[in-house]
Motif scaffolding. Structure first.
Motif, PDB file in Angstrom:
ATOM      1  N   PRO A   1       0.826  -1.215   0.000  1.00  0.00           N
ATOM      2  CA  PRO A   1       0.000   0.000   0.000  1.00  0.00           C
ATOM      3  C   PRO A   1       0.857   1.261   0.000  1.00  0.00           C
ATOM      4  O   PRO A   1       1.901   1.317   0.655  1.00  0.00           O
ATOM      5  CB  PRO A   1      -0.808  -0.122   1.302  1.00  0.00           C
ATOM      6  N   ILE A   2       0.401   2.262  -0.728  1.00  0.00           N
ATOM      7  CA  ILE A   2       1.102   3.547  -0.825  1.00  0.00           C
ATOM      8  C   ILE A   2       0.254   4.621  -0.161  1.00  0.00           C
ATOM      9  O   ILE A   2      -0.942   4.734  -0.433  1.00  0.00           O
ATOM     10  CB  ILE A   2       1.360   3.923  -2.293  1.00  0.00           C
ATOM     11  N   VAL A   3       0.885   5.419   0.686  1.00  0.00           N
ATOM     12  CA  VAL A   3       0.222   6.567   1.299  1.00  0.00           C
ATOM     13  C   VAL A   3       0.902   7.837   0.802  1.00  0.00           C
ATOM     14  O   VAL A   3       2.121   7.972   0.912  1.00  0.00           O
ATOM     15  CB  VAL A   3       0.258   6.500   2.841  1.00  0.00           C
ATOM     16  N   VAL A   4       0.126   8.739   0.232  1.00  0.00           N
ATOM     17  CA  VAL A   4       0.634  10.009  -0.296  1.00  0.00           C
ATOM     18  C   VAL A   4       0.360  11.101   0.727  1.00  0.00           C
ATOM     19  O   VAL A   4      -0.788  11.331   1.119  1.00  0.00           O
ATOM     20  CB  VAL A   4      -0.041  10.354  -1.632  1.00  0.00           C
ATOM     21  N   VAL A   5       1.409  11.773   1.151  1.00  0.00           N
ATOM     22  CA  VAL A   5       1.296  12.840   2.152  1.00  0.00           C
ATOM     23  C   VAL A   5       1.557  14.179   1.468  1.00  0.00           C
ATOM     24  O   VAL A   5       2.530  14.337   0.742  1.00  0.00           O
ATOM     25  CB  VAL A   5       2.303  12.631   3.303  1.00  0.00           C
TER      26      VAL A   5
ATOM     27  N   ALA B   1      -2.804  18.968   8.082  1.00  0.00           N
ATOM     28  CA  ALA B   1      -3.511  20.193   8.465  1.00  0.00           C
ATOM     29  C   ALA B   1      -2.545  21.228   9.029  1.00  0.00           C
ATOM     30  O   ALA B   1      -1.704  20.919   9.876  1.00  0.00           O
ATOM     31  CB  ALA B   1      -4.587  19.868   9.500  1.00  0.00           C
ATOM     32  N   GLY B   2      -2.678  22.450   8.542  1.00  0.00           N
ATOM     33  CA  GLY B   2      -1.888  23.555   9.059  1.00  0.00           C
ATOM     34  C   GLY B   2      -0.487  23.680   8.499  1.00  0.00           C
ATOM     35  O   GLY B   2       0.156  24.716   8.688  1.00  0.00           O
ATOM     36  N   ALA B   3      -0.010  22.656   7.810  1.00  0.00           N
ATOM     37  CA  ALA B   3       1.380  22.686   7.344  1.00  0.00           C
ATOM     38  C   ALA B   3       1.599  23.748   6.272  1.00  0.00           C
ATOM     39  O   ALA B   3       2.619  24.447   6.288  1.00  0.00           O
ATOM     40  CB  ALA B   3       1.792  21.309   6.826  1.00  0.00           C
TER      41      ALA B   3
ATOM     42  N   ASP C   1       7.902  29.554   8.059  1.00  0.00           N
ATOM     43  CA  ASP C   1       8.296  28.752   9.219  1.00  0.00           C
ATOM     44  C   ASP C   1       8.672  27.352   8.740  1.00  0.00           C
ATOM     45  O   ASP C   1       7.897  26.407   8.850  1.00  0.00           O
ATOM     46  CB  ASP C   1       7.136  28.697  10.224  1.00  0.00           C
ATOM     47  N   ARG C   2       9.884  27.225   8.218  1.00  0.00           N
ATOM     48  CA  ARG C   2      10.302  25.960   7.618  1.00  0.00           C
ATOM     49  C   ARG C   2      10.354  24.834   8.639  1.00  0.00           C
ATOM     50  O   ARG C   2       9.898  23.716   8.373  1.00  0.00           O
ATOM     51  CB  ARG C   2      11.668  26.119   6.945  1.00  0.00           C
ATOM     52  N   ASP C   3      10.906  25.103   9.826  1.00  0.00           N
ATOM     53  CA  ASP C   3      10.987  24.055  10.841  1.00  0.00           C
ATOM     54  C   ASP C   3       9.599  23.611  11.290  1.00  0.00           C
ATOM     55  O   ASP C   3       9.344  22.404  11.459  1.00  0.00           O
ATOM     56  CB  ASP C   3      11.795  24.536  12.049  1.00  0.00           C
ATOM     57  N   GLY C   4       8.710  24.574  11.500  1.00  0.00           N
ATOM     58  CA  GLY C   4       7.351  24.211  11.886  1.00  0.00           C
ATOM     59  C   GLY C   4       6.659  23.389  10.819  1.00  0.00           C
ATOM     60  O   GLY C   4       5.929  22.431  11.115  1.00  0.00           O
ATOM     61  N   TYR C   5       6.893  23.755   9.571  1.00  0.00           N
ATOM     62  CA  TYR C   5       6.328  23.031   8.440  1.00  0.00           C
ATOM     63  C   TYR C   5       6.832  21.590   8.410  1.00  0.00           C
ATOM     64  O   TYR C   5       6.044  20.629   8.361  1.00  0.00           O
ATOM     65  CB  TYR C   5       6.720  23.761   7.163  1.00  0.00           C
ATOM     66  N   LEU C   6       8.145  21.422   8.485  1.00  0.00           N
ATOM     67  CA  LEU C   6       8.714  20.080   8.423  1.00  0.00           C
ATOM     68  C   LEU C   6       8.325  19.241   9.633  1.00  0.00           C
ATOM     69  O   LEU C   6       8.091  18.028   9.512  1.00  0.00           O
ATOM     70  CB  LEU C   6      10.240  20.172   8.311  1.00  0.00           C
ATOM     71  N   ASP C   7       8.222  19.870  10.795  1.00  0.00           N
ATOM     72  CA  ASP C   7       7.829  19.121  11.996  1.00  0.00           C
ATOM     73  C   ASP C   7       6.397  18.612  11.877  1.00  0.00           C
ATOM     74  O   ASP C   7       6.100  17.474  12.291  1.00  0.00           O
ATOM     75  CB  ASP C   7       7.972  19.997  13.239  1.00  0.00           C
ATOM     76  N   LEU C   8       5.499  19.426  11.341  1.00  0.00           N
ATOM     77  CA  LEU C   8       4.116  18.976  11.163  1.00  0.00           C
ATOM     78  C   LEU C   8       4.042  17.823  10.167  1.00  0.00           C
ATOM     79  O   LEU C   8       3.308  16.854  10.377  1.00  0.00           O
ATOM     80  CB  LEU C   8       3.239  20.132  10.687  1.00  0.00           C
ATOM     81  N   VAL C   9       4.800  17.936   9.079  1.00  0.00           N
ATOM     82  CA  VAL C   9       4.809  16.858   8.089  1.00  0.00           C
ATOM     83  C   VAL C   9       5.358  15.578   8.699  1.00  0.00           C
ATOM     84  O   VAL C   9       4.779  14.486   8.538  1.00  0.00           O
ATOM     85  CB  VAL C   9       5.636  17.261   6.857  1.00  0.00           C
ATOM     86  N   ALA C  10       6.462  15.683   9.426  1.00  0.00           N
ATOM     87  CA  ALA C  10       7.059  14.491  10.046  1.00  0.00           C
ATOM     88  C   ALA C  10       6.117  13.852  11.041  1.00  0.00           C
ATOM     89  O   ALA C  10       6.000  12.616  11.106  1.00  0.00           O
ATOM     90  CB  ALA C  10       8.376  14.873  10.724  1.00  0.00           C
TER      91      ALA C  10
END
Length: 214
Positions: free
Chosen positions: A106-110, A144-146, A154-163
């Motif tokens: 299965p593939i999940v696209v984020v 959501a919110g990324a 806010d690159r760090d906030g963006y990457l942290d939400l994605v992670a």
């Protein structure tokens, strides 16, 4: 020379670093047009097709041996017009999609931007069909919110939400980060599921595909 079409300036240092590490000596020309993504989101990707074609034609006139579109939302538009320009025009996420299909399971696209989900899923389905692979349709996860964090710088906030979103996925064979800007989030995850991103493999494919003598 390789021309890269971006819809955010954040991609410039990312691809320069990848060039320096993997392809020293290759000249990159960065074309940054943030307005293309805004218009594609508002009106649909086809609305930007004439301007994308104009930019590609300009890159050819300047000596580009290939054009790499690093935006997944308009990647299909760029790729669709490749035959009109006489040089390869690639979308950065195609090698990633091929790798996801090859991985099996299965593939999940984020994604952080909703408009990126459909083009990425369509690309994965096309790659699966080309390889006569069957299986469940890719599932999608919108973070959501990324995107608000990304737009705010806010690159760090963006990457942290994605992670953090990636780490909630457990029932997948592979996780696909749909946007090139997400790539560094893979280093912030703790999941055991393989996480794929597009910049490195996309750049490699474009370097290999360059027209001879350019």
């Amino acid at each position: 020379m390789l021309a890269l079409l971006h819809t955010s300036p954040v991609h410039v240092p990312v691809f320069d670093a990848l060039r320096d590490r993997d392809h020293p000596g290759v000249t990159l020309r960065h074309l940054v047009r943030e307005d293309l993504l805004a218009r594609a989101v508002a009106e649909g990707p086809d609305a930007v097709a004439p301007e994308v074609a104009r930019l590609i034609a300009g890159a050819v006139a300047d000596g580009a041996g290939a054009v790499l579109c690093t935006c997944s939302t308009i990647g299909a538009v760029a790729e669709a017009g490749a035959g009109d320009h006489g040089i390869p025009v690639l979308r950065v996420d195609r090698p990633m999609a091929a790798a996801a299909v090859a991985a099996g399971g299965p593939i999940v696209v984020v994604a952080a931007l909703r408009d990126t989900l459909e083009p990425t899923v369509a690309l994965i389905r096309a790659e699966a069909a080309a390889r006569n692979r069957s299986g469940p349709a890719p599932r999608t996860l919108l973070v959501a919110g990324a995107w608000d964090r990304f737009r705010a710088g806010d690159r760090d906030g963006y990457l942290d939400l994605v992670a953090a979103a990636v780490d909630t996925v457990s029932d997948a064979g592979v996780i696909v980060l749909a946007q090139a800007s997400m790539a560094d989030a893979a280093d912030r995850t703790s999941t055991a599921v393989p996480v794929l991103s597009s910049p490195r493999t996309g750049l490699r494919a474009a370097v290999v595909a360059r027209a001879p003598g350019r």
